[in-house]
Scaffold this motif. Structure first.
Motif, PDB file in Angstrom:
ATOM      1  N   ILE A   1      31.541  33.872  47.118  1.00  8.32           N
ATOM      2  CA  ILE A   1      32.199  34.806  46.171  1.00  8.32           C
ATOM      3  C   ILE A   1      31.154  35.406  45.229  1.00  8.32           C
ATOM      4  O   ILE A   1      31.146  36.621  44.973  1.00  8.32           O
ATOM      5  N   LEU A   2      30.266  34.557  44.734  1.00 10.21           N
ATOM      6  CA  LEU A   2      29.233  35.054  43.811  1.00 10.21           C
ATOM      7  C   LEU A   2      28.323  36.061  44.512  1.00 10.21           C
ATOM      8  O   LEU A   2      27.897  37.058  43.913  1.00 10.21           O
ATOM      9  N   ASP A   3      28.037  35.834  45.796  1.00 14.59           N
ATOM     10  CA  ASP A   3      27.222  36.787  46.551  1.00 14.59           C
ATOM     11  C   ASP A   3      27.931  38.136  46.668  1.00 14.59           C
ATOM     12  O   ASP A   3      27.314  39.196  46.532  1.00 14.59           O
ATOM     13  N   VAL A   4      29.237  38.076  46.951  1.00 21.11           N
ATOM     14  CA  VAL A   4      30.008  39.319  47.080  1.00 21.11           C
ATOM     15  C   VAL A   4      30.005  40.068  45.749  1.00 21.11           C
ATOM     16  O   VAL A   4      29.777  41.282  45.689  1.00 21.11           O
ATOM     17  N   LEU A   5      30.238  39.339  44.663  1.00 24.86           N
ATOM     18  CA  LEU A   5      30.263  39.968  43.336  1.00 24.86           C
ATOM     19  C   LEU A   5      28.899  40.572  42.997  1.00 24.86           C
ATOM     20  O   LEU A   5      28.813  41.693  42.474  1.00 24.86           O
ATOM     21  N   ALA A   6      27.835  39.831  43.330  1.00 24.31           N
ATOM     22  CA  ALA A   6      26.485  40.339  43.032  1.00 24.31           C
ATOM     23  C   ALA A   6      26.174  41.584  43.856  1.00 24.31           C
ATOM     24  O   ALA A   6      25.429  42.463  43.418  1.00 24.31           O
ATOM     25  N   GLY A   7      26.780  41.673  45.051  1.00 25.12           N
ATOM     26  CA  GLY A   7      26.578  42.861  45.880  1.00 25.12           C
ATOM     27  C   GLY A   7      27.205  44.098  45.257  1.00 25.12           C
ATOM     28  O   GLY A   7      26.742  45.219  45.459  1.00 25.12           O
ATOM     29  N   ILE A   8      28.262  43.888  44.473  1.00 25.39           N
ATOM     30  CA  ILE A   8      28.954  45.028  43.847  1.00 25.39           C
ATOM     31  C   ILE A   8      28.289  45.394  42.519  1.00 25.39           C
ATOM     32  O   ILE A   8      28.037  46.558  42.233  1.00 25.39           O
ATOM     33  N   ARG A   9      28.011  44.390  41.705  1.00 25.33           N
ATOM     34  CA  ARG A   9      27.412  44.632  40.382  1.00 25.33           C
ATOM     35  C   ARG A   9      26.235  43.689  40.163  1.00 25.33           C
ATOM     36  O   ARG A   9      26.357  42.658  39.479  1.00 25.33           O
ATOM     37  N   PRO A  10      25.085  43.997  40.737  1.00 25.75           N
ATOM     38  CA  PRO A  10      23.950  43.065  40.669  1.00 25.75           C
ATOM     39  C   PRO A  10      23.419  42.839  39.252  1.00 25.75           C
ATOM     40  O   PRO A  10      22.701  41.864  39.023  1.00 25.75           O
ATOM     41  N   GLU A  11      23.786  43.715  38.316  1.00 24.73           N
ATOM     42  CA  GLU A  11      23.214  43.588  36.971  1.00 24.73           C
ATOM     43  C   GLU A  11      23.860  42.482  36.142  1.00 24.73           C
ATOM     44  O   GLU A  11      23.377  42.151  35.059  1.00 24.73           O
TER      45      GLU A  11
ATOM     46  N   ASP B   1      25.653  38.511  35.544  1.00 18.60           N
ATOM     47  CA  ASP B   1      25.701  37.120  35.966  1.00 18.60           C
ATOM     48  C   ASP B   1      27.173  36.679  35.959  1.00 18.60           C
ATOM     49  O   ASP B   1      27.730  36.352  34.908  1.00 18.60           O
ATOM     50  N   PHE B   2      27.783  36.679  37.127  1.00 20.38           N
ATOM     51  CA  PHE B   2      29.222  36.415  37.205  1.00 20.38           C
ATOM     52  C   PHE B   2      29.564  34.945  36.994  1.00 20.38           C
ATOM     53  O   PHE B   2      30.718  34.607  36.791  1.00 20.38           O
ATOM     54  N   SER B   3      28.550  34.067  37.065  1.00 19.49           N
ATOM     55  CA  SER B   3      28.858  32.652  36.827  1.00 19.49           C
ATOM     56  C   SER B   3      28.974  32.364  35.328  1.00 19.49           C
ATOM     57  O   SER B   3      29.412  31.298  34.930  1.00 19.49           O
ATOM     58  N   ALA B   4      28.601  33.343  34.506  1.00 25.86           N
ATOM     59  CA  ALA B   4      28.558  33.098  33.058  1.00 25.86           C
ATOM     60  C   ALA B   4      29.742  33.704  32.305  1.00 25.86           C
ATOM     61  O   ALA B   4      29.771  33.692  31.082  1.00 25.86           O
ATOM     62  N   SER B   5      30.702  34.263  33.025  1.00 22.83           N
ATOM     63  CA  SER B   5      31.830  34.915  32.345  1.00 22.83           C
ATOM     64  C   SER B   5      33.140  34.302  32.807  1.00 22.83           C
ATOM     65  O   SER B   5      33.294  33.931  33.976  1.00 22.83           O
ATOM     66  N   SER B   6      34.100  34.231  31.899  1.00 20.99           N
ATOM     67  CA  SER B   6      35.422  33.739  32.291  1.00 20.99           C
ATOM     68  C   SER B   6      36.435  34.874  32.374  1.00 20.99           C
ATOM     69  O   SER B   6      37.599  34.653  32.673  1.00 20.99           O
ATOM     70  N   ASP B   7      36.005  36.099  32.083  1.00 25.53           N
ATOM     71  CA  ASP B   7      36.923  37.235  32.206  1.00 25.53           C
ATOM     72  C   ASP B   7      36.124  38.491  32.537  1.00 25.53           C
ATOM     73  O   ASP B   7      35.652  39.200  31.652  1.00 25.53           O
ATOM     74  N   TYR B   8      35.988  38.741  33.843  1.00 25.23           N
ATOM     75  CA  TYR B   8      35.174  39.870  34.299  1.00 25.23           C
ATOM     76  C   TYR B   8      35.726  41.222  33.836  1.00 25.23           C
ATOM     77  O   TYR B   8      34.963  42.159  33.608  1.00 25.23           O
ATOM     78  N   ILE B   9      37.062  41.294  33.700  1.00 27.65           N
ATOM     79  CA  ILE B   9      37.679  42.573  33.335  1.00 27.65           C
ATOM     80  C   ILE B   9      37.427  42.845  31.849  1.00 27.65           C
ATOM     81  O   ILE B   9      36.923  43.910  31.474  1.00 27.65           O
ATOM     82  N   ALA B  10      37.765  41.859  31.005  1.00 28.63           N
ATOM     83  CA  ALA B  10      37.586  42.047  29.560  1.00 28.63           C
ATOM     84  C   ALA B  10      36.116  42.196  29.200  1.00 28.63           C
ATOM     85  O   ALA B  10      35.771  42.904  28.242  1.00 28.63           O
ATOM     86  N   ASP B  11      35.233  41.556  29.958  1.00 22.74           N
ATOM     87  CA  ASP B  11      33.803  41.671  29.678  1.00 22.74           C
ATOM     88  C   ASP B  11      33.188  42.953  30.249  1.00 22.74           C
ATOM     89  O   ASP B  11      31.983  43.174  30.122  1.00 22.74           O
ATOM     90  N   GLY B  12      34.020  43.764  30.895  1.00 21.46           N
ATOM     91  CA  GLY B  12      33.532  45.051  31.402  1.00 21.46           C
ATOM     92  C   GLY B  12      32.611  44.920  32.603  1.00 21.46           C
ATOM     93  O   GLY B  12      31.884  45.848  32.932  1.00 21.46           O
ATOM     94  N   MET B  13      32.674  43.780  33.290  1.00 26.03           N
ATOM     95  CA  MET B  13      31.789  43.587  34.453  1.00 26.03           C
ATOM     96  C   MET B  13      32.403  44.176  35.713  1.00 26.03           C
ATOM     97  O   MET B  13      31.683  44.568  36.626  1.00 26.03           O
ATOM     98  N   LEU B  14      33.723  44.211  35.774  1.00 29.89           N
ATOM     99  CA  LEU B  14      34.420  44.846  36.899  1.00 29.89           C
ATOM    100  C   LEU B  14      35.448  45.818  36.347  1.00 29.89           C
ATOM    101  O   LEU B  14      36.234  45.451  35.474  1.00 29.89           O
ATOM    102  N   ASP B  15      35.454  47.043  36.867  1.00 29.68           N
ATOM    103  CA  ASP B  15      36.549  47.952  36.518  1.00 29.68           C
ATOM    104  C   ASP B  15      37.471  48.060  37.736  1.00 29.68           C
ATOM    105  O   ASP B  15      37.261  47.407  38.757  1.00 29.68           O
ATOM    106  N   SER B  16      38.508  48.889  37.603  1.00 28.12           N
ATOM    107  CA  SER B  16      39.508  48.922  38.673  1.00 28.12           C
ATOM    108  C   SER B  16      38.920  49.441  39.988  1.00 28.12           C
ATOM    109  O   SER B  16      39.357  49.033  41.065  1.00 28.12           O
ATOM    110  N   ILE B  17      37.924  50.316  39.908  1.00 25.77           N
ATOM    111  CA  ILE B  17      37.288  50.796  41.148  1.00 25.77           C
ATOM    112  C   ILE B  17      36.526  49.640  41.803  1.00 25.77           C
ATOM    113  O   ILE B  17      36.573  49.459  43.019  1.00 25.77           O
TER     114      ILE B  17
END
Lengths: 77, 276
Positions: A5-15, A17-33
Protein backbone atom coordinates in the motif's frame (compact mmCIF):
# COMPACT_ATOMS: atom_id res chain seq x y z
CA UNK A 1 0.14 -5.71 2.56
CA UNK A 2 1.23 -2.52 4.33
CA UNK A 3 4.40 -2.15 2.29
CA UNK A 4 2.52 -2.71 -0.95
CA UNK A 5 0.00 0.00 0.00
CA UNK A 6 2.81 2.40 0.89
CA UNK A 7 4.47 1.68 -2.46
CA UNK A 8 1.23 2.44 -4.30
CA UNK A 9 0.78 5.68 -2.35
CA UNK A 10 4.39 6.70 -2.99
CA UNK A 11 3.83 6.08 -6.70
CA UNK A 12 1.02 8.64 -6.68
CA UNK A 13 2.55 11.28 -4.39
CA UNK A 14 6.26 10.59 -3.90
CA UNK A 15 6.81 13.86 -2.03
CA UNK A 16 4.91 12.70 1.07
CA UNK A 17 5.69 10.22 3.85
CA UNK A 18 2.41 8.32 4.10
CA UNK A 19 3.53 6.31 7.13
CA UNK A 20 3.66 9.52 9.17
CA UNK A 21 0.08 10.73 8.73
CA UNK A 22 -3.20 9.51 10.18
CA UNK A 23 -5.39 11.54 7.82
CA UNK A 24 -4.18 11.83 4.24
CA UNK A 25 -7.21 13.89 3.18
CA UNK A 26 -7.08 16.47 5.99
CA UNK A 27 -3.30 16.70 5.64
CA UNK A 28 -3.70 17.53 1.95
CA UNK A 29 -1.63 14.53 0.84
CA UNK A 30 -4.42 13.06 -1.29
CA UNK A 31 -7.15 14.98 -3.07
CA UNK A 32 -10.20 13.50 -4.75
CA UNK A 33 -8.37 13.10 -8.08
CA UNK A 34 -5.59 11.20 -6.30
CA UNK A 35 -8.19 8.95 -4.65
CA UNK A 36 -9.51 7.85 -8.05
CA UNK A 37 -5.93 7.10 -9.16
CA UNK A 38 -5.36 5.23 -5.90
CA UNK A 39 -8.46 3.09 -6.44
CA UNK A 40 -7.27 2.14 -9.90
CA UNK A 41 -3.73 1.37 -8.70
CA UNK A 42 -4.98 -0.70 -5.74
CA UNK A 43 -7.24 -2.65 -8.12
CA UNK A 44 -4.22 -3.53 -10.24
CA UNK A 45 -1.84 -4.23 -7.37
CA UNK A 46 -4.23 -6.50 -5.47
CA UNK A 47 -6.25 -7.88 -8.43
CA UNK A 48 -9.55 -6.64 -7.03
CA UNK A 49 -12.30 -4.26 -8.17
CA UNK A 50 -13.32 -1.71 -5.54
CA UNK A 51 -16.98 -0.81 -6.06
CA UNK A 52 -18.16 2.77 -6.56
CA UNK A 53 -20.11 2.63 -3.30
CA UNK A 54 -16.79 2.21 -1.46
CA UNK A 55 -15.02 5.10 -3.15
CA UNK A 56 -15.45 7.43 -0.21
CA UNK A 57 -12.74 9.60 1.36
CA UNK A 58 -13.09 7.83 4.72
CA UNK A 59 -12.00 4.54 3.12
CA UNK A 60 -8.69 6.10 2.02
CA UNK A 61 -8.04 8.37 4.97
CA UNK A 62 -5.07 6.40 6.36
CA UNK A 63 -3.29 3.05 6.26
CA UNK A 64 -5.74 1.38 8.64
CA UNK A 65 -8.75 2.43 6.57
CA UNK A 66 -7.15 1.23 3.33
CA UNK A 67 -6.14 -2.08 4.90
CA UNK A 68 -9.68 -2.61 6.19
CA UNK A 69 -11.13 -1.86 2.76
CA UNK A 70 -8.72 -4.26 1.06
CA UNK A 71 -9.59 -7.02 3.57
CA UNK A 72 -13.25 -6.56 2.64
CA UNK A 73 -12.27 -7.44 -0.94
CA UNK A 74 -10.20 -10.42 0.16
CA UNK A 75 -6.89 -8.83 -0.74
CA UNK A 76 -5.23 -10.32 2.35
CA UNK A 77 -5.97 -13.91 1.31
CA UNK B 1 -35.38 11.20 -16.88
CA UNK B 2 -33.55 14.24 -15.50
CA UNK B 3 -34.28 14.83 -11.82
CA UNK B 4 -33.37 17.72 -9.54
CA UNK B 5 -30.89 16.88 -6.77
CA UNK B 6 -32.49 17.86 -3.49
CA UNK B 7 -30.08 16.43 -0.92
CA UNK B 8 -26.58 15.02 -0.57
CA UNK B 9 -27.80 11.50 0.23
CA UNK B 10 -29.67 11.32 -3.08
CA UNK B 11 -26.44 12.13 -4.90
CA UNK B 12 -24.37 9.67 -2.82
CA UNK B 13 -26.85 6.86 -3.49
CA UNK B 14 -26.83 7.64 -7.21
CA UNK B 15 -23.01 7.52 -7.33
CA UNK B 16 -22.97 4.26 -5.38
CA UNK B 17 -25.35 2.63 -7.88
CA UNK B 18 -22.78 2.85 -10.65
CA UNK B 19 -20.96 -0.47 -10.68
CA UNK B 20 -17.29 -0.58 -11.52
CA UNK B 21 -16.02 -2.87 -14.23
CA UNK B 22 -12.29 -3.48 -14.18
CA UNK B 23 -10.21 -0.48 -15.15
CA UNK B 24 -12.86 1.29 -17.21
CA UNK B 25 -14.44 3.23 -14.36
CA UNK B 26 -14.46 6.93 -15.15
CA UNK B 27 -15.48 9.99 -13.18
CA UNK B 28 -14.86 13.71 -13.02
CA UNK B 29 -17.12 14.31 -9.99
CA UNK B 30 -14.32 15.49 -7.72
CA UNK B 31 -16.03 18.36 -5.87
CA UNK B 32 -15.69 18.18 -2.08
CA UNK B 33 -18.88 17.60 -0.06
CA UNK B 34 -18.97 21.22 1.11
CA UNK B 35 -19.06 22.39 -2.50
CA UNK B 36 -21.76 19.94 -3.60
CA UNK B 37 -23.82 20.91 -0.53
CA UNK B 38 -23.61 24.55 -1.65
CA UNK B 39 -24.73 23.65 -5.17
CA UNK B 40 -27.63 21.57 -3.84
CA UNK B 41 -28.74 24.40 -1.54
CA UNK B 42 -28.72 26.73 -4.56
CA UNK B 43 -30.83 24.17 -6.49
CA UNK B 44 -28.19 24.15 -9.19
CA UNK B 45 -27.86 20.36 -9.57
CA UNK B 46 -29.83 17.77 -11.51
CA UNK B 47 -29.00 14.23 -12.53
CA UNK B 48 -29.64 11.59 -15.12
CA UNK B 49 -29.19 8.04 -13.88
CA UNK B 50 -28.76 5.01 -16.09
CA UNK B 51 -27.90 1.49 -15.02
CA UNK B 52 -24.14 1.88 -15.51
CA UNK B 53 -23.65 5.62 -15.58
CA UNK B 54 -24.66 8.77 -13.77
CA UNK B 55 -24.57 12.27 -15.26
CA UNK B 56 -24.79 15.31 -12.98
CA UNK B 57 -25.61 18.75 -14.39
CA UNK B 58 -24.71 21.97 -12.60
CA UNK B 59 -26.34 25.18 -13.75
CA UNK B 60 -23.80 27.94 -14.47
CA UNK B 61 -24.02 31.32 -16.20
CA UNK B 62 -25.84 30.48 -19.45
CA UNK B 63 -24.66 26.88 -19.64
CA UNK B 64 -24.47 23.63 -17.67
CA UNK B 65 -21.34 22.00 -16.31
CA UNK B 66 -21.48 18.26 -16.76
CA UNK B 67 -20.01 15.63 -14.43
CA UNK B 68 -20.02 11.87 -14.95
CA UNK B 69 -19.60 8.65 -13.02
CA UNK B 70 -19.56 5.67 -15.38
CA UNK B 71 -18.71 1.98 -15.26
CA UNK B 72 -16.80 2.38 -18.52
CA UNK B 73 -16.64 4.50 -21.68
CA UNK B 74 -19.49 2.71 -23.55
CA UNK B 75 -21.80 3.26 -20.55
CA UNK B 76 -20.75 6.93 -20.48
CA UNK B 77 -21.43 7.26 -24.20
CA UNK B 78 -24.91 5.75 -23.85
CA UNK B 79 -25.76 8.15 -21.03
CA UNK B 80 -24.46 11.13 -23.02
CA UNK B 81 -26.73 10.03 -25.88
CA UNK B 82 -29.73 10.03 -23.52
CA UNK B 83 -28.79 13.44 -22.13
CA UNK B 84 -28.32 15.05 -25.55
CA UNK B 85 -31.68 13.65 -26.66
CA UNK B 86 -33.37 15.01 -23.52
CA UNK B 87 -31.67 18.43 -23.66
CA UNK B 88 -30.87 19.10 -27.34
CA UNK B 89 -30.72 22.88 -26.82
CA UNK B 90 -28.48 22.87 -23.76
CA UNK B 91 -24.98 24.27 -23.87
CA UNK B 92 -22.83 21.74 -21.99
CA UNK B 93 -19.30 22.12 -20.65
CA UNK B 94 -17.29 19.29 -19.14
CA UNK B 95 -13.85 18.92 -17.54
CA UNK B 96 -12.16 15.59 -18.24
CA UNK B 97 -9.42 15.20 -15.66
CA UNK B 98 -6.80 12.47 -15.57
CA UNK B 99 -3.40 11.37 -16.71
CA UNK B 100 -2.75 12.27 -20.34
CA UNK B 101 -2.56 8.67 -21.46
CA UNK B 102 -5.77 7.59 -19.71
CA UNK B 103 -8.27 10.10 -21.09
CA UNK B 104 -8.61 8.81 -24.67
CA UNK B 105 -11.74 6.66 -24.30
CA UNK B 106 -13.59 9.30 -22.24
CA UNK B 107 -12.71 12.05 -24.72
CA UNK B 108 -13.87 9.82 -27.60
CA UNK B 109 -17.22 9.19 -25.85
CA UNK B 110 -17.81 12.95 -25.74
CA UNK B 111 -16.64 13.52 -29.33
CA UNK B 112 -19.22 10.96 -30.43
CA UNK B 113 -21.95 13.22 -29.04
CA UNK B 114 -20.72 16.45 -30.64
CA UNK B 115 -18.66 17.76 -27.74
CA UNK B 116 -15.65 19.63 -29.13
CA UNK B 117 -12.29 20.30 -27.47
CA UNK B 118 -12.17 23.84 -26.07
CA UNK B 119 -8.96 24.01 -24.02
CA UNK B 120 -6.52 21.85 -22.13
CA UNK B 121 -5.27 22.72 -18.66
CA UNK B 122 -2.17 21.09 -17.21
CA UNK B 123 -1.33 20.75 -13.56
CA UNK B 124 2.00 21.99 -12.25
CA UNK B 125 3.52 21.58 -8.81
CA UNK B 126 6.30 23.05 -6.74
CA UNK B 127 7.84 21.44 -3.67
CA UNK B 128 8.30 23.86 -0.81
CA UNK B 129 11.83 24.11 0.50
CA UNK B 130 11.76 25.01 4.21
CA UNK B 131 14.29 27.81 3.91
CA UNK B 132 13.46 29.13 0.42
CA UNK B 133 10.69 31.60 1.26
CA UNK B 134 11.43 33.85 4.19
CA UNK B 135 7.91 35.17 4.67
CA UNK B 136 8.94 38.82 4.54
CA UNK B 137 5.89 41.08 4.52
CA UNK B 138 5.53 43.23 1.40
CA UNK B 139 3.59 46.35 2.43
CA UNK B 140 2.28 46.68 -1.12
CA UNK B 141 0.40 43.37 -0.85
CA UNK B 142 -2.59 43.20 1.49
CA UNK B 143 -5.29 40.71 2.28
CA UNK B 144 -8.51 41.66 0.52
CA UNK B 145 -11.42 42.87 2.61
CA UNK B 146 -15.17 42.45 2.03
CA UNK B 147 -15.20 45.70 0.08
CA UNK B 148 -12.82 44.24 -2.52
CA UNK B 149 -15.04 41.34 -3.54
CA UNK B 150 -16.85 43.05 -6.43
CA UNK B 151 -13.73 44.54 -8.01
CA UNK B 152 -11.83 41.26 -7.68
CA UNK B 153 -14.64 39.45 -9.49
CA UNK B 154 -14.82 42.19 -12.13
CA UNK B 155 -11.08 41.75 -12.86
CA UNK B 156 -11.56 37.98 -13.17
CA UNK B 157 -14.55 38.39 -15.47
CA UNK B 158 -12.48 40.67 -17.75
CA UNK B 159 -9.57 38.27 -17.95
CA UNK B 160 -10.82 34.71 -17.58
CA UNK B 161 -12.52 32.29 -19.93
CA UNK B 162 -15.70 31.23 -18.07
CA UNK B 163 -15.66 27.74 -19.60
CA UNK B 164 -12.14 26.72 -18.69
CA UNK B 165 -11.36 28.81 -15.63
CA UNK B 166 -14.49 28.58 -13.44
CA UNK B 167 -14.84 32.16 -12.22
CA UNK B 168 -15.81 32.08 -8.52
CA UNK B 169 -19.16 33.59 -7.64
CA UNK B 170 -19.51 36.37 -5.08
CA UNK B 171 -20.26 33.97 -2.22
CA UNK B 172 -17.15 31.90 -2.98
CA UNK B 173 -15.07 35.06 -3.07
CA UNK B 174 -16.57 36.30 0.21
CA UNK B 175 -15.66 32.97 1.82
CA UNK B 176 -12.11 33.18 0.44
CA UNK B 177 -11.74 36.76 1.71
CA UNK B 178 -13.02 35.72 5.15
CA UNK B 179 -10.38 32.95 5.24
CA UNK B 180 -7.65 35.45 4.33
CA UNK B 181 -7.01 33.64 1.02
CA UNK B 182 -7.22 36.65 -1.31
CA UNK B 183 -4.21 38.95 -1.76
CA UNK B 184 -4.48 42.22 -3.64
CA UNK B 185 -2.25 45.04 -4.83
CA UNK B 186 -3.85 48.42 -5.47
CA UNK B 187 -2.59 51.46 -7.37
CA UNK B 188 -4.57 54.43 -6.11
CA UNK B 189 -8.25 53.51 -6.39
CA UNK B 190 -7.56 50.78 -8.94
CA UNK B 191 -7.11 47.06 -8.33
CA UNK B 192 -3.78 46.25 -9.99
CA UNK B 193 -3.58 42.53 -9.23
CA UNK B 194 -5.09 39.66 -7.29
CA UNK B 195 -3.97 36.24 -6.08
CA UNK B 196 -6.37 33.67 -4.62
CA UNK B 197 -5.01 30.63 -2.83
CA UNK B 198 -6.21 27.76 -0.72
CA UNK B 199 -4.46 25.39 1.70
CA UNK B 200 -5.50 21.91 2.85
CA UNK B 201 -3.01 20.29 5.19
CA UNK B 202 0.42 20.22 3.55
CA UNK B 203 -0.86 21.20 0.09
CA UNK B 204 -1.47 24.77 -1.05
CA UNK B 205 -3.18 25.56 -4.32
CA UNK B 206 -2.68 28.71 -6.34
CA UNK B 207 -6.20 29.26 -7.67
CA UNK B 208 -5.92 32.59 -9.48
CA UNK B 209 -3.07 35.01 -10.11
CA UNK B 210 -3.93 37.94 -12.34
CA UNK B 211 -2.61 41.43 -13.00
CA UNK B 212 -4.72 44.07 -14.71
CA UNK B 213 -3.40 44.83 -18.24
CA UNK B 214 -2.72 48.45 -17.26
CA UNK B 215 -0.34 47.45 -14.48
CA UNK B 216 1.68 44.68 -16.12
CA UNK B 217 5.50 44.69 -16.19
CA UNK B 218 5.56 46.76 -12.99
CA UNK B 219 6.37 43.95 -10.58
CA UNK B 220 2.81 43.55 -9.30
CA UNK B 221 2.62 39.83 -10.11
CA UNK B 222 6.03 39.13 -8.55
CA UNK B 223 5.03 40.90 -5.34
CA UNK B 224 1.84 38.84 -5.12
CA UNK B 225 3.46 35.47 -5.70
CA UNK B 226 6.42 36.09 -3.39
CA UNK B 227 3.99 37.02 -0.63
CA UNK B 228 2.02 33.86 -1.39
CA UNK B 229 5.17 31.72 -1.21
CA UNK B 230 5.90 33.27 2.18
CA UNK B 231 2.44 32.22 3.38
CA UNK B 232 3.12 28.62 2.21
CA UNK B 233 6.13 28.04 4.45
CA UNK B 234 4.33 25.24 6.33
CA UNK B 235 3.14 23.49 3.15
CA UNK B 236 5.05 20.73 1.37
CA UNK B 237 3.81 21.36 -2.16
CA UNK B 238 1.97 23.98 -4.18
CA UNK B 239 -0.35 23.05 -7.04
CA UNK B 240 -1.84 25.07 -9.87
CA UNK B 241 -3.63 24.56 -13.18
CA UNK B 242 -2.58 26.51 -16.27
CA UNK B 243 -3.85 26.57 -19.87
CA UNK B 244 -1.52 24.21 -21.74
CA UNK B 245 -0.98 26.59 -24.67
CA UNK B 246 -0.23 29.63 -22.55
CA UNK B 247 3.54 29.55 -23.03
CA UNK B 248 4.13 32.88 -21.27
CA UNK B 249 2.34 31.75 -18.12
CA UNK B 250 4.03 28.34 -18.14
CA UNK B 251 7.45 29.97 -18.54
CA UNK B 252 6.65 32.26 -15.62
CA UNK B 253 5.63 29.34 -13.42
CA UNK B 254 8.79 27.43 -14.38
CA UNK B 255 10.78 30.51 -13.44
CA UNK B 256 9.26 30.21 -9.96
CA UNK B 257 10.17 26.52 -9.67
CA UNK B 258 6.99 24.79 -10.82
CA UNK B 259 7.26 21.55 -12.77
CA UNK B 260 4.77 19.63 -14.92
CA UNK B 261 2.51 17.15 -13.17
CA UNK B 262 1.05 14.14 -14.98
CA UNK B 263 -2.52 15.45 -14.80
CA UNK B 264 -4.40 17.31 -17.51
CA UNK B 265 -7.93 18.69 -17.73
CA UNK B 266 -9.49 18.57 -21.19
CA UNK B 267 -12.39 21.00 -21.39
CA UNK B 268 -15.00 20.07 -23.97
CA UNK B 269 -18.06 22.04 -25.10
CA UNK B 270 -21.28 20.99 -26.73
CA UNK B 271 -22.85 23.99 -28.41
CA UNK B 272 -26.31 23.36 -29.92
CA UNK B 273 -25.69 25.99 -32.62
CA UNK B 274 -22.63 24.09 -33.83
CA UNK B 275 -24.35 20.72 -33.57
CA UNK B 276 -27.07 21.92 -35.96
Amino acid sequence: MTNKILDVLAGIRPEFDFSASSDYIADGMLDSIDVITLVSDLDKEFSICIEGVDILPENFRNLDAIRELLRKYGADK
Amino acid sequence: MILPVTDADQLAVAVGRVARSGTGYATNLFAPPTETARWIAARALSLLQEERALLVLRRDAGFHRLYHVASDAPALSAALGSLCAAMPEAMLVTDLVGKRESLGAVVDAHLLHAFLPHARLQRMYRLVEPSADDGRIDPDVVQAGPGDVHRVRALMQRQLDPYSEQIPDLDQLRDAVAKGSVLVVSRGPELAGVLVHDTVGFTSTLRYWHVDERFRNQGVGARLIKTFFGLCRDSKRILLWVIAGNDDAIARYRHYGFRDDALVDDIMLRQPRLVQ
